[in-house]
Scaffold this active site. Structure first.
Site: not given
Length: 192
Positions: A114-115
């Site tokens: 997600w980062h």
């Protein structure tokens, strides 16, 4: 606030041959401190701005740099992300599998991606997930229990040093500017 380039870890990779291992380690810790100060500073600005309009925004950091374990670190660091991980990733996985260690590991793999959808961030998620899962299993097995006050204090100090080093390493590793950056970063910590 730091410059945008200071938040990237590319400086670490450039230290190969430019001052040795000690400077690389100091830069790794400095990089994480800058990341923390930027992030908590922006959060404090949002909290203050909200108050100007009568909106109360909860704290997002509770002194994570004093954490003596990776588990405590994630209970103090980026609380809104932690709440999201717990509610939407960890708990549903545990409900399906009945295995909390697996749940935290898989949740952090997802958070790494997600980062940033990249190999370094996948490794970041793997590292944090594995560290949390191992800590969870060790706590369940009673590995951190001691009756000696001196041993407990030594474990706290060792836990703090390990935790701050681990999160600094993983953050610096994931934030290298290129695909070769993480390899150069590790070389700068070990080989100079």
């Amino acid at each position: 606030m730091a410059s945008p380039t200071a938040a990237r870890g590319g400086v670490l990779a450039a230290l190969t041959g430019a001052g040795g291992r000690a400077l690389a380690w100091l830069e790794m810790y400095r990089h994480f401190l800058v990341l923390y100060l930027d992030f908590t500073g922006y959060s404090d600005i949002a909290i203050g701005s909200g108050l100007l309009f009568g909106i109360r925004i909860p704290e997002n950091f509770r002194w994570p740099l004093v954490s003596t374990s990776i588990q405590e670190f994630w209970q103090r660091w980026h609380l809104s992300l932690g709440a999201f991980i717990g509610t939407y990733l960890f708990k549903p996985i545990v409900r399906q599998t009945g295995k909390p260690a697996l749940g935290i590991f898989l949740a952090f793999l997802f958070v790494g991606l997600w980062h940033n959808v990249s190999i370094p961030y996948l490794i970041w998620g793997f590292g944090h997930g594995a560290a949390l899962a191992i800590t969870m299993m060790l706590r369940k097995a009673g590995a951190f229990k001691t009756t000696s006050a001196l041993a407990a204090r030594a474990m706290q100090l060792g836990g703090w040093l390990f935790t701050i080093s681990f999160v600094s390493f993983m953050s610096s590793f994931a934030n290298q500017g290129s695909l070769e950056g993480p390899v150069l970063f590790i070389r700068s910590l070990i080989l100079n």
